[in-house]
Write a protein that holds these residues in place. Structure first.
Motif, PDB file in Angstrom:
ATOM      1  N   GLY A   1     -18.850 130.951  -7.206  1.00 43.27           N
ATOM      2  CA  GLY A   1     -17.564 131.094  -6.559  1.00 43.27           C
ATOM      3  C   GLY A   1     -16.956 132.457  -6.782  1.00 43.27           C
ATOM      4  O   GLY A   1     -15.734 132.623  -6.820  1.00 43.27           O
TER       5      GLY A   1
ATOM      6  N   ASN B   1     -15.339 131.469 -15.811  1.00 40.13           N
ATOM      7  CA  ASN B   1     -15.260 130.680 -14.584  1.00 40.13           C
ATOM      8  C   ASN B   1     -14.740 129.277 -14.882  1.00 40.13           C
ATOM      9  O   ASN B   1     -13.846 128.770 -14.193  1.00 40.13           O
ATOM     10  CB  ASN B   1     -16.652 130.605 -13.941  1.00 40.13           C
TER      11      ASN B   1
ATOM     12  N   TYR C   1     -11.027 129.357 -15.852  1.00 37.24           N
ATOM     13  CA  TYR C   1     -10.170 129.588 -14.684  1.00 37.24           C
ATOM     14  C   TYR C   1     -10.036 128.320 -13.845  1.00 37.24           C
ATOM     15  O   TYR C   1      -8.923 127.938 -13.430  1.00 37.24           O
ATOM     16  CB  TYR C   1     -10.723 130.719 -13.830  1.00 37.24           C
ATOM     17  N   ARG C   2     -11.145 127.657 -13.591  1.00 35.07           N
ATOM     18  CA  ARG C   2     -11.111 126.458 -12.744  1.00 35.07           C
ATOM     19  C   ARG C   2     -10.334 125.329 -13.421  1.00 35.07           C
ATOM     20  O   ARG C   2      -9.597 124.593 -12.757  1.00 35.07           O
ATOM     21  CB  ARG C   2     -12.534 126.014 -12.414  1.00 35.07           C
ATOM     22  N   GLU C   3     -10.511 125.186 -14.729  1.00 38.99           N
ATOM     23  CA  GLU C   3      -9.787 124.125 -15.428  1.00 38.99           C
ATOM     24  C   GLU C   3      -8.288 124.432 -15.473  1.00 38.99           C
ATOM     25  O   GLU C   3      -7.455 123.537 -15.278  1.00 38.99           O
ATOM     26  CB  GLU C   3     -10.341 123.970 -16.839  1.00 38.99           C
TER      27      GLU C   3
ATOM     28  N   ASN D   1      -6.543 126.187 -13.333  1.00 42.60           N
ATOM     29  CA  ASN D   1      -5.932 126.152 -12.010  1.00 42.60           C
ATOM     30  C   ASN D   1      -6.338 124.926 -11.188  1.00 42.60           C
ATOM     31  O   ASN D   1      -6.077 124.875  -9.980  1.00 42.60           O
ATOM     32  CB  ASN D   1      -6.296 127.430 -11.250  1.00 42.60           C
ATOM     33  N   CYS D   2      -6.995 123.968 -11.845  1.00 42.08           N
ATOM     34  CA  CYS D   2      -7.409 122.714 -11.181  1.00 42.08           C
ATOM     35  C   CYS D   2      -8.231 122.984  -9.921  1.00 42.08           C
ATOM     36  O   CYS D   2      -8.003 122.391  -8.856  1.00 42.08           O
ATOM     37  CB  CYS D   2      -6.188 121.867 -10.826  1.00 42.08           C
ATOM     38  N   VAL D   3      -9.191 123.901 -10.038  1.00 41.17           N
ATOM     39  CA  VAL D   3     -10.060 124.253  -8.911  1.00 41.17           C
ATOM     40  C   VAL D   3     -11.304 123.371  -8.943  1.00 41.17           C
ATOM     41  O   VAL D   3     -11.977 123.273  -9.970  1.00 41.17           O
ATOM     42  CB  VAL D   3     -10.474 125.736  -8.976  1.00 41.17           C
ATOM     43  N   HIS D   4     -11.602 122.724  -7.826  1.00 43.05           N
ATOM     44  CA  HIS D   4     -12.838 121.946  -7.699  1.00 43.05           C
ATOM     45  C   HIS D   4     -13.432 122.192  -6.324  1.00 43.05           C
ATOM     46  O   HIS D   4     -12.795 121.927  -5.301  1.00 43.05           O
ATOM     47  CB  HIS D   4     -12.606 120.454  -7.900  1.00 43.05           C
ATOM     48  N   ALA D   5     -14.631 122.745  -6.291  1.00 39.86           N
ATOM     49  CA  ALA D   5     -15.302 123.042  -5.018  1.00 39.86           C
ATOM     50  C   ALA D   5     -16.648 122.326  -4.973  1.00 39.86           C
ATOM     51  O   ALA D   5     -17.190 121.938  -6.001  1.00 39.86           O
ATOM     52  CB  ALA D   5     -15.507 124.551  -4.880  1.00 39.86           C
TER      53      ALA D   5
ATOM     54  N   SER E   1     -19.230 123.538  -9.907  1.00 38.32           N
ATOM     55  CA  SER E   1     -18.441 122.311 -10.053  1.00 38.32           C
ATOM     56  C   SER E   1     -19.291 121.149 -10.534  1.00 38.32           C
ATOM     57  O   SER E   1     -18.848 120.333 -11.353  1.00 38.32           O
ATOM     58  CB  SER E   1     -17.755 121.958  -8.730  1.00 38.32           C
TER      59      SER E   1
END
Length: 504
Positions: A193, A257, A260-262, A264-268, A273
């Motif tokens: 990502g 990575n 950052y995802r955790e 900002n609650c990013v899940h792709a 992911s």
């Protein structure tokens, strides 16, 4: 004086015993009456590897020398007696029918001291089986369709990069490097990502690291020979093969990575992911599941192999395809015509389904992978003694390495007449049906085939479609004819692939 004499005698006895063991080991095939070439005492049958000969050249020479003598011949992987398979029926047994006995690759891995080696390609046993089952959903048709627009976005960036170079009248350049920038950016987006920007900046961090992975070695030839000959002992000695700066880079990228995802609650719907879900244990069915939750180091190893396998092999294959199309303009024109006609049939929209309908594109890439197998062989290790059916003299002992020479099969004139000729008609659907599946092995075969086959083919086809719609490729003074190969394990061209490009 007496003590010195005893020490010298002990040392002499030890050296003599070691020499005896090596002598026995290096005469393994002679004692059993199996065809083989005389080995070098230290290099085995790999003398000159990385200096005067590539691994592909060595395998092809052994295969052609012993083809027809039996189901396999012997050879020496440095000081390690190994099997080189000559018979297609035996290849099918090893990869498919008797896979349970040849599921392991037997390659060096050391998750504790060399975490990037703890990936799907190198792992064996229950670790491999559990991990394979959890990662397989990443490469389903549905996931490929989801990633398709991302690849097209990078393909647009590829077009912009080509136009910029043409604007300064630089119509001749290395297309292996250009394709590596393209695939690096594709993998960066789909796996991590992350916008790698290799097409805009060839010295971007991910591209520089990609070059290091291919060109850097932690040890010299002697230490590498020891690790490959005695992987279990090397693991007990806590040895490593991956340069530390490469390990540090990927551990840092994955950690940042994940954080950052955790945060900002990013899940792709991408590879990272799925690894994060495995890290949290979401895919575990029970406490007794063979695969426990992945650590960050284990996640990094899987991301690393996805990056390595996805960018360099696809990039080099695309460059080889452009090279052959530049040599044979009739094939290039036919492929370009198919691209335009197929897109027109899909209402002038290049979709995933449109890509799948391009049959001649599939044939061109299949023939490219036949003639230029980036990985020239497959490796397996016998879990138990295996007597070759119909050949009681030929037994593969427990723990023995088995080499399937992909390049030998691909250049066998009984399977592919005039093997040096580039001919996509070898892979029309009707012709393919008449051959065994093991006659074409760029992605392996059976339960341990390449998990990323769909992804690799998709990014190669997308890149070629975009390029051939806009540009014509021809040879030039800097084009090597014939191709000269690097003396490495993968089949890479020496000095790149230079072609002339002009707008259609």
């Amino acid at each position: 004086m007496f003590v010195l004499t005893v020490l010298l005698a002990t040392l002499l006895a030890f050296v003599s015993f070691l020499y005896y063991l090596l002598h026995q080991r290096m005469n393994y095939w002679r004692y059993r009456g199996i065809p083989h070439d005389p080995p070098h005492f230290l290099a085995g049958n790999l003398k000159g590897l990385l200096k005067t000969r590539s691994f592909a050249e060595i395998l092809l020479e052994i295969y052609q020398h012993h083809r027809g003598t039996g189901p396999f011949c012997g050879y020496y992987l440095f000081q390690r007696p190994a099997v080189l398979v000559l018979d297609r029926a035996l290849i099918k047994n090893i990869l498919i029918k008797d896979f349970h006995n040849f599921a392991d690759r037997g390659l060096f891995h050391n998750e504790r001291d060399d975490p990037l080696t703890g990936h799907l390609f190198r792992l064996d046993g229950s670790k491999w089986r559990g991990l394979r089952s959890k990662l397989t959903p990443t490469f389903s048709t549905g996931k490929m369709k989801f990633m398709f627009p991302t690849i097209l976005k990078v393909a647009d960036q590829l077009m912009n990069a080509v136009e910029k170079r043409l604007a300064v009248d630089a119509c001749v350049w290395d297309w292996k490097d250009m394709m590596a920038c393209f695939t690096t950016d594709v993998i960066g987006n789909c796996a991590f990502g992350i916008e790698c920007n290799s097409l805009q900046d060839p010295n971007a961090e991910f591209r520089v690291m990609g070059r290091k992975i291919i060109g850097s070695r932690r040890h010299g030839a002697l230490i590498n020979a020891f690790i490959n000959s005695f992987p279990n002992l090397a693991r007990r000695l806590r040895m490593a093969i991956m340069p530390q700066d490469i390990t540090d880079f990927f551990l840092r990228v994955v950690r940042q990575n994940v954080e950052y995802r955790e945060r900002n609650c990013v899940h792709a719907n991408d590879f990272m992911s799925i690894l994060m879900d495995l890290n949290k244990g979401k895919h575990l069915k029970s406490e007794n599941d063979q695969l426990r939750a992945l650590s960050v180091s284990e996640m990094t190893a899987q991301a690393f192999v996805f990056f390595v396998a996805g960018f360099e092999t696809s990039a080099t294959t695309m460059a080889f395809a452009l090279y052959e199309l530049a040599l044979q303009q009739d094939i290039q024109n036919r492929l370009r015509l198919e691209i335009e006609e197929t897109i027109k049939q899909h209402n002038d929209d290049f979709t995933y389904e449109c890509m799948e309908d391009m049959q001649y594109m599939k044939q061109v890439l299949a023939e490219t992978q036949r003639k230029y197998p980036i990985a020239p062989n497959l490796m397996r290790q016998a879990a138990n003694d295996y007597m070759v059916p119909g050949h009681p003299k030929y037994t593969i002992k427990k723990g023995m390495m088995v080499t399937i020479p992909t390049i030998g099969i691909h250049y066998d004139p009984d399977i592919y007449p005039e093997p040096d000729k580039f001919d996509p008609t070898r892979f029309t659907p009707n012709v393919v049906k008449q051959r065994e599946s093991v006659d074409w092995l760029p992605f392996g075969d059976g339960p341990r085939n390449c998990i990323g086959t769909r992804f690799g083919m998709m990014q190669m086809r997308c890149g070629l479609v975009y390029l051939l719609r806009q540009y014509k490729f021809t040879t030039c003074e800097k084009t090597q004819i014939p191709i000269v190969y690097q003396k490495t394990f993968p089949l890479f061209p020496q000095g790149g692939i230079y072609l002339k490009v002009e707008r259609v």
